[in-house]
Structures are given as structure tokens and as C-alpha cells.
Scaffold this motif. Structure first.
Motif, PDB file in Angstrom:
ATOM      1  N   GLY A  23       0.818  -1.210   0.000  1.00 21.59           N
ATOM      2  CA  GLY A  23       0.000   0.000   0.000  1.00 21.59           C
ATOM      3  C   GLY A  23       0.844   1.247   0.000  1.00 21.59           C
ATOM      4  N   TYR A  24       1.899   1.244   0.801  1.00 20.44           N
ATOM      5  CA  TYR A  24       2.786   2.400   0.824  1.00 20.44           C
ATOM      6  C   TYR A  24       3.532   2.546  -0.495  1.00 20.44           C
ATOM      7  N   ALA A  25       3.894   1.449  -1.091  1.00 18.76           N
ATOM      8  CA  ALA A  25       4.666   1.492  -2.339  1.00 18.76           C
ATOM      9  C   ALA A  25       3.881   2.180  -3.443  1.00 18.76           C
ATOM     10  N   TRP A  26       2.615   1.798  -3.623  1.00 19.28           N
ATOM     11  CA  TRP A  26       1.867   2.412  -4.725  1.00 19.28           C
ATOM     12  C   TRP A  26       1.524   3.861  -4.422  1.00 19.28           C
ATOM     13  N   GLU A  27       1.181   4.170  -3.169  1.00 19.72           N
ATOM     14  CA  GLU A  27       0.843   5.546  -2.826  1.00 19.72           C
ATOM     15  C   GLU A  27       2.047   6.464  -2.978  1.00 19.72           C
ATOM     16  N   LEU A  28       3.200   6.010  -2.538  1.00 21.89           N
ATOM     17  CA  LEU A  28       4.411   6.818  -2.673  1.00 21.89           C
ATOM     18  C   LEU A  28       4.761   7.014  -4.143  1.00 21.89           C
ATOM     19  N   ALA A  29       4.693   5.937  -4.917  1.00 23.29           N
ATOM     20  CA  ALA A  29       5.027   6.034  -6.343  1.00 23.29           C
ATOM     21  C   ALA A  29       4.098   7.021  -7.052  1.00 23.29           C
ATOM     22  N   VAL A  30       2.800   6.912  -6.816  1.00 17.89           N
ATOM     23  CA  VAL A  30       1.833   7.797  -7.480  1.00 17.89           C
ATOM     24  C   VAL A  30       2.045   9.249  -7.037  1.00 17.89           C
ATOM     25  N   ASN A  31       2.348   9.453  -5.771  1.00 17.62           N
ATOM     26  CA  ASN A  31       2.557  10.818  -5.289  1.00 17.62           C
ATOM     27  C   ASN A  31       3.878  11.422  -5.754  1.00 17.62           C
ATOM     28  N   LEU A  32       4.840  10.589  -6.119  1.00 21.33           N
ATOM     29  CA  LEU A  32       6.104  11.088  -6.661  1.00 21.33           C
ATOM     30  C   LEU A  32       6.018  11.424  -8.147  1.00 21.33           C
ATOM     31  N   ALA A  33       5.019  10.925  -8.842  1.00 23.45           N
ATOM     32  CA  ALA A  33       4.916  11.114 -10.295  1.00 23.45           C
ATOM     33  C   ALA A  33       4.943  12.592 -10.719  1.00 23.45           C
ATOM     34  N   PRO A  34       4.205  13.487 -10.054  1.00 23.60           N
ATOM     35  CA  PRO A  34       4.282  14.894 -10.483  1.00 23.60           C
ATOM     36  C   PRO A  34       5.694  15.483 -10.335  1.00 23.60           C
ATOM     37  N   PHE A  35       6.402  15.084  -9.288  1.00 23.23           N
ATOM     38  CA  PHE A  35       7.788  15.528  -9.105  1.00 23.23           C
ATOM     39  C   PHE A  35       8.661  15.012 -10.237  1.00 23.23           C
ATOM     40  N   TYR A  36       8.539  13.724 -10.522  1.00 21.48           N
ATOM     41  CA  TYR A  36       9.333  13.136 -11.609  1.00 21.48           C
ATOM     42  C   TYR A  36       9.024  13.808 -12.944  1.00 21.48           C
ATOM     43  N   GLU A  37       7.742  14.070 -13.183  1.00 17.31           N
ATOM     44  CA  GLU A  37       7.360  14.695 -14.448  1.00 17.31           C
ATOM     45  C   GLU A  37       7.932  16.113 -14.542  1.00 17.31           C
ATOM     46  N   ALA A  38       7.809  16.879 -13.466  1.00 12.77           N
ATOM     47  CA  ALA A  38       8.290  18.258 -13.476  1.00 12.77           C
ATOM     48  C   ALA A  38       9.803  18.339 -13.673  1.00 12.77           C
ATOM     49  N   ARG A  39      10.528  17.379 -13.125  1.00 15.55           N
ATOM     50  CA  ARG A  39      11.987  17.370 -13.224  1.00 15.55           C
ATOM     51  C   ARG A  39      12.501  16.624 -14.449  1.00 15.55           C
ATOM     52  N   GLY A  40      11.598  15.947 -15.159  1.00 20.82           N
ATOM     53  CA  GLY A  40      12.029  15.178 -16.320  1.00 20.82           C
ATOM     54  C   GLY A  40      12.671  13.851 -15.960  1.00 20.82           C
ATOM     55  N   TYR A  41      12.383  13.344 -14.766  1.00 16.97           N
ATOM     56  CA  TYR A  41      12.939  12.066 -14.313  1.00 16.97           C
ATOM     57  C   TYR A  41      12.030  10.921 -14.768  1.00 16.97           C
ATOM     58  N   LEU A  42      11.860  10.793 -16.068  1.00 15.75           N
ATOM     59  CA  LEU A  42      10.914   9.802 -16.591  1.00 15.75           C
ATOM     60  C   LEU A  42      11.358   8.373 -16.315  1.00 15.75           C
ATOM     61  N   ASP A  43      12.658   8.118 -16.314  1.00 15.79           N
ATOM     62  CA  ASP A  43      13.138   6.769 -16.003  1.00 15.79           C
ATOM     63  C   ASP A  43      12.850   6.407 -14.553  1.00 15.79           C
ATOM     64  N   HIS A  44      12.991   7.353 -13.637  1.00 20.22           N
ATOM     65  CA  HIS A  44      12.653   7.100 -12.225  1.00 20.22           C
ATOM     66  C   HIS A  44      11.155   6.824 -12.091  1.00 20.22           C
ATOM     67  N   TRP A  45      10.366   7.610 -12.798  1.00 27.70           N
ATOM     68  CA  TRP A  45       8.910   7.434 -12.795  1.00 27.70           C
ATOM     69  C   TRP A  45       8.565   6.018 -13.237  1.00 27.70           C
ATOM     70  N   ALA A  46       9.126   5.597 -14.345  1.00 28.17           N
ATOM     71  CA  ALA A  46       8.843   4.254 -14.864  1.00 28.17           C
ATOM     72  C   ALA A  46       9.296   3.172 -13.885  1.00 28.17           C
ATOM     73  N   ARG A  47      10.489   3.322 -13.364  1.00 32.64           N
ATOM     74  CA  ARG A  47      11.057   2.291 -12.477  1.00 32.64           C
ATOM     75  C   ARG A  47      10.245   2.137 -11.197  1.00 32.64           C
ATOM     76  N   THR A  48       9.916   3.249 -10.535  1.00 33.18           N
ATOM     77  CA  THR A  48       9.166   3.139  -9.277  1.00 33.18           C
ATOM     78  C   THR A  48       7.779   2.560  -9.516  1.00 33.18           C
ATOM     79  N   HIS A  49       7.157   2.938 -10.617  1.00 34.89           N
ATOM     80  CA  HIS A  49       5.816   2.448 -10.904  1.00 34.89           C
ATOM     81  C   HIS A  49       5.815   0.968 -11.281  1.00 34.89           C
ATOM     82  N   ARG A  50       6.810   0.533 -12.028  1.00 36.75           N
ATOM     83  CA  ARG A  50       6.892  -0.900 -12.366  1.00 36.75           C
ATOM     84  C   ARG A  50       7.062  -1.739 -11.108  1.00 36.75           C
ATOM     85  N   LYS A  51       7.935  -1.295 -10.203  1.00 44.17           N
ATOM     86  CA  LYS A  51       8.154  -2.053  -8.961  1.00 44.17           C
ATOM     87  C   LYS A  51       6.902  -2.073  -8.099  1.00 44.17           C
TER      88      LYS A  51
END
Length: 121
Positions: A23-51
Motif C-alpha cells: 500500500g505504501y509502495a503504490w501511494e508513494l510512487a503515485v505521489n512522486l509522479a508529479p515531481f518526476y514529471e516536473a523534473r524530467g525524471y521519466l526513467d525514475h517514474w517508470a522504475r518506481t511504478h513498475r516495482k
């Protein structure tokens, strides 16, 4: 003498999906997505969401799956990977609807149409 960092520190996500913390994993990943998008960290976005998606699928957490797939759909849209975006977003809407979560289903970005179908009903 103080060392200067050239990059901001990244959150440590290695152990998120271990020890029953799906539960924490998906909530943290989803809440980090706007940060990743704003910074252009698309690989981090993909990696955290896949895990996180692997963890919630293993535990059968449908809301987590829906939220992660909706966010991954946005990532695929960012990367102009329309077939993958459509697949993720369509699955996310289906899961939200299955759960009766209309707010979640409405929050999913519009799904791209397959090539050659623009303007068709």
C-alpha cells in the motif's frame, strides 16, 4: 571542506515493495509522479511504478493497480508511446469502474485513439 552536490538527492525506493508494504509502495510512487514529471525524471517514474505495480498485483490490490496504471498511462503519453498509453489507461479505467470508484475513473486522462480512427464515433 564542504562538498557541493550537483544533483538533488533521490528518494531511496529500493525496499518499498518488501515486507507487506504494498500500500505504501503504490501511494508513494503515485505521489512522486508529479515531481518526476516536473523534473524530467521519466526513467525514475517508470522504475518506481513498475516495482510498485508488481507488488500490488502480487497482493491483489486493485485500487493500487488502477492508480499506478493511470499514472503509467500519463508517462507513456509523455513519451509519445500511444499504444502503451492506451493499454494502461484503458485497464486503469476498467479497474476503477470494477471498484465503483467513479472519481478515479474520471481522473484518468483521455485515452489516445488508435492510428487512423481520428474523428470516427
Amino acid at each position: 571542506m564542504a562538498r557541493h552536490r550537483t544533483r538533488e538527492p533521490q528518494p531511496d525506493r529500493r525496499g518499498l515493495a518488501q515486507g507487506g508494504e504494498d500500500g505504501y509502495a503504490w501511494e508513494l510512487a503515485v505521489n512522486l509522479a508529479p515531481f518526476y514529471e516536473a523534473r524530467g525524471y521519466l526513467d525514475h517514474w517508470a522504475r518506481t511504478h513498475r516495482k510498485a505495480l508488481t507488488a500490488v498485483r502480487r497482493s491483489g490490490h486493485l485500487l493500487g493497480q488502477a492508480a499506478l496504471l493511470a499514472s503509467l498511462g500519463s508517462l507513456h503519453l509523455n513519451r509519445r508511446n500511444l499504444p502503451e498509453a492506451r493499454r494502461s489507461l484503458t485497464t486503469a479505467v476498467g479497474l476503477f469502474e470494477e471498484l465503483g470508484h467513479t472519481k478515479g475513473a474520471r481522473a484518468v486522462p483521455p485515452r489516445p485513439r488508435p492510428a487512423g480512427t481520428a474523428g470516427r464515433p
